[in-house]
Enzyme design. Sequence first.
Site, PDB file in Angstrom:
ATOM      1  N   CYS A 170      -3.637 -12.337 -25.970  1.00  0.00           N
ATOM      2  CA  CYS A 170      -4.063 -12.754 -27.317  1.00  0.00           C
ATOM      3  C   CYS A 170      -5.179 -11.873 -27.876  1.00  0.00           C
ATOM      4  O   CYS A 170      -5.566 -12.024 -29.037  1.00  0.00           O
ATOM      5  CB  CYS A 170      -4.494 -14.224 -27.334  1.00  0.00           C
ATOM      6  SG  CYS A 170      -6.118 -14.539 -26.616  1.00  0.00           S
ATOM      7  N   SER A 191     -20.998  13.236  -5.541  1.00  0.00           N
ATOM      8  CA  SER A 191     -20.510  14.481  -4.932  1.00  0.00           C
ATOM      9  C   SER A 191     -19.866  15.369  -5.985  1.00  0.00           C
ATOM     10  O   SER A 191     -19.479  16.490  -5.702  1.00  0.00           O
ATOM     11  CB  SER A 191     -19.498  14.148  -3.841  1.00  0.00           C
ATOM     12  OG  SER A 191     -18.400  13.471  -4.422  1.00  0.00           O
ATOM     13  N   PHE A 247     -16.653   3.132  -2.451  1.00  0.00           N
ATOM     14  CA  PHE A 247     -15.273   2.668  -2.220  1.00  0.00           C
ATOM     15  C   PHE A 247     -14.514   3.613  -1.290  1.00  0.00           C
ATOM     16  O   PHE A 247     -13.731   3.185  -0.462  1.00  0.00           O
ATOM     17  CB  PHE A 247     -14.452   2.634  -3.530  1.00  0.00           C
ATOM     18  CG  PHE A 247     -15.004   1.746  -4.594  1.00  0.00           C
ATOM     19  CD1 PHE A 247     -15.782   0.651  -4.291  1.00  0.00           C
ATOM     20  CD2 PHE A 247     -14.720   2.015  -5.921  1.00  0.00           C
ATOM     21  CE1 PHE A 247     -16.267  -0.174  -5.291  1.00  0.00           C
ATOM     22  CE2 PHE A 247     -15.198   1.197  -6.924  1.00  0.00           C
ATOM     23  CZ  PHE A 247     -15.981   0.108  -6.610  1.00  0.00           C
ATOM     24  N   ARG A 248     -14.772   4.927  -1.514  1.00  0.00           N
ATOM     25  CA  ARG A 248     -13.996   5.938  -0.806  1.00  0.00           C
ATOM     26  C   ARG A 248     -14.538   6.213   0.585  1.00  0.00           C
ATOM     27  O   ARG A 248     -13.870   6.834   1.401  1.00  0.00           O
ATOM     28  CB  ARG A 248     -13.994   7.256  -1.602  1.00  0.00           C
ATOM     29  CG  ARG A 248     -13.300   7.145  -2.925  1.00  0.00           C
ATOM     30  CD  ARG A 248     -13.467   8.421  -3.745  1.00  0.00           C
ATOM     31  NE  ARG A 248     -12.975   8.191  -5.080  1.00  0.00           N
ATOM     32  CZ  ARG A 248     -13.636   7.524  -6.023  1.00  0.00           C
ATOM     33  NH1 ARG A 248     -14.848   7.049  -5.773  1.00  0.00           N
ATOM     34  NH2 ARG A 248     -13.115   7.335  -7.212  1.00  0.00           N
ATOM     35  N   HIS A 265     -17.070   4.609 -16.263  1.00  0.00           N
ATOM     36  CA  HIS A 265     -15.894   3.911 -15.739  1.00  0.00           C
ATOM     37  C   HIS A 265     -15.887   2.431 -16.104  1.00  0.00           C
ATOM     38  O   HIS A 265     -15.147   1.658 -15.519  1.00  0.00           O
ATOM     39  CB  HIS A 265     -15.817   4.089 -14.207  1.00  0.00           C
ATOM     40  CG  HIS A 265     -15.665   5.526 -13.793  1.00  0.00           C
ATOM     41  ND1 HIS A 265     -15.853   5.968 -12.511  1.00  0.00           N
ATOM     42  CD2 HIS A 265     -15.349   6.639 -14.515  1.00  0.00           C
ATOM     43  CE1 HIS A 265     -15.655   7.284 -12.457  1.00  0.00           C
ATOM     44  NE2 HIS A 265     -15.353   7.702 -13.661  1.00  0.00           N
ATOM     45  N   ALA A 313     -21.878   6.857  -6.701  1.00  0.00           N
ATOM     46  CA  ALA A 313     -21.908   5.799  -5.682  1.00  0.00           C
ATOM     47  C   ALA A 313     -23.110   5.888  -4.751  1.00  0.00           C
ATOM     48  O   ALA A 313     -23.630   4.872  -4.291  1.00  0.00           O
ATOM     49  CB  ALA A 313     -20.622   5.843  -4.861  1.00  0.00           C
TER      50      ALA A 313
HETATM   51 ZN    ZN Z   1      -5.741 -14.964 -24.400  1.00  0.00          ZN
END
Ligand code: ZN
Length: 258
Positions: free
Chosen positions: A136, A203, A39-40, A125, A28
């Site tokens: 589907c 980190s 985010f953290r 990620h 990050a």
């Molecule tokens: Zn679908």
Amino acid sequence: MPEPQSLLPIQCAELIQHANSIVALTGAGISTAAGIPDFRGPRGLYVTRRHDPEKVFEIGAFNRAPQHFYEFSNDFVTEVKDVQPTLTHKFLAELERQGPLSGVITQNIDFLHQLAGNRKVLELHGSYRTALCQYCGRRFEDLSYGWWEQNMNNSATPPIANCPKCQGLIKPDIVFFGEAVTGYAEAERMVAECDLLLVLGSSLHVSPASHLPYSTQATTLVINQGTVALPPAPHRYFMDGDLDDYFREVARCLGGAR
Ligand code: ZN
């Protein structure tokens, strides 16, 4: 245990000049200068928008109540859609163009490495670039943030992206808690085969990226603001500072040398 060693930009430039296969592992911290808070971190979405990561990125929660993930995604897309790569992203793209950078392994889902021009990017990620209809099985490729914005906006409140074909729930190929990361064996191989590892803006607290530096005895340079969960070793160098300041100086040292 040895003391942590530091490495000046001019020494880094020398290592880069002599390296045949550089691998960068990024987190990050490489994107915070671009305006994407961790985010953290204190300015991150988990805090400022009160998103609960256990609800946002947990696969069971997603299947039961996808609105938590999509409320996060709505905020995230708004935050990143106009963001430009940093000096460090561009420096890595230039290293790939010139040859010595074998690839980037990133924990980020923001797509900034590709935007900077890197082609060999392993997204541990995942990202919002591709997605799958949970009902589907239709695959969605080359998605832009604009596509998500439009799809989420066209949906009800709270926003949920549905498949145009079957109205089933769409899940971007982001790795949720409880799902296997993407391409870990490949990442491990890249690190094992490199002769210079750059760990930038991570980190190393989040598994399994945190294990990767142990896959090599090659010279490893770790640059992060704040503490890093990696013990000192004779082949490891640590800098606590601003990535863009550091690589601006490295680029200046490299000058016309390459
Ligand atoms: Zn679908």
